[in-house]
Design an enzyme around this catalytic site. Sequence first.
Site, PDB file in Angstrom:
ATOM      1  CG  HIS A  60      -1.744   1.184   1.429  1.00  0.00           C
ATOM      2  ND1 HIS A  60      -3.111   1.168   1.275  1.00  0.00           N
ATOM      3  CD2 HIS A  60      -1.433   2.462   1.781  1.00  0.00           C
ATOM      4  CE1 HIS A  60      -3.594   2.382   1.508  1.00  0.00           C
ATOM      5  NE2 HIS A  60      -2.586   3.183   1.828  1.00  0.00           N
ATOM      6  CD  GLU A  61       1.798   3.468   3.779  1.00  0.00           C
ATOM      7  OE1 GLU A  61       1.923   4.479   3.073  1.00  0.00           O
ATOM      8  OE2 GLU A  61       0.910   3.371   4.640  1.00  0.00           O
ATOM      9  CG  HIS A  64       0.225   5.976  -0.953  1.00  0.00           C
ATOM     10  ND1 HIS A  64      -0.871   6.475  -1.628  1.00  0.00           N
ATOM     11  CD2 HIS A  64      -0.256   5.402   0.189  1.00  0.00           C
ATOM     12  CE1 HIS A  64      -1.968   6.205  -0.930  1.00  0.00           C
ATOM     13  NE2 HIS A  64      -1.623   5.551   0.165  1.00  0.00           N
TER      14      HIS A  64
END
Length: 271
Positions: A60-61, A64
């Site tokens: 997820h990170e 980004h």
Amino acid sequence: MTFAATPRSRSEDRRISPVFWALLAIFATSAVAVFQGYGNARFGIFLFVVAGWMVSLCLHEFAHARTALHGGDISVGAKGYLTLNPFKYANALLSFVLPIVFVLLGGIGLPGGAVWIERHRVRGRLKHSLISAAGPLVNLLAAVLLLVPVGAGWLDDSSVHAVWSGYELDVSPLALALGFLGMLQLSATLLNLLPVPGLDGYGIVEPWLSAKTRRAIEPFAPYGMLAVFALLWQPEINHWFFEVVYGAMELLGVDRVYAQVGHELFMFWKN
């Protein structure tokens, strides 16, 4: 004698961290153990879900950061965000400790979020929105990959007839673990897409708001996530939220029983 500092190479900034490889190894090993019936099934499901959840938080990170890199923020590499190392994130408490605690306490997929994007380097409102959207899209993709094998019946096994938490099911316990972990991914997706300050959903719409509106909302940003989870502890809202999550599971052909029984087995410390 003096030595000049050697600049970090681009390959070092993007080399996958041993920490992430270790999480993947635990995830894969526990999956095999649960599927083959090695050891304590409930503890195996616990390891599988926790490791899988942490892997998804790393991805997820990473999503980004990677999207920010393509958007113009070249600083994410030097910060270590592209190595998938959870210890490189700006706030380990928000990114990993709290999400794991919420899974343990209530079976809720708390969105992590602690990569520091230098937004002034990014030009264009659409790029800013895509950076915020990248994380939840990873959770959505993870949910699909986890739940499709269950919904398709690939883990059904008539030779494995057991009573799990009061339900008679002819499925591998791995299917129950996948059901619970897939539910966590869906809950994280839905929560993250809420247009609440502090969540990715607000990051998606924020670039399109007027400067006056952004300034008015800014003081409330640190409390947005806390407000959402305070509401989720309310029984009526919690029930409504999980009905939406289970409805999304059923669209993929997975009954809510898989997630519910998987959650019960995950809590191996309870009888």
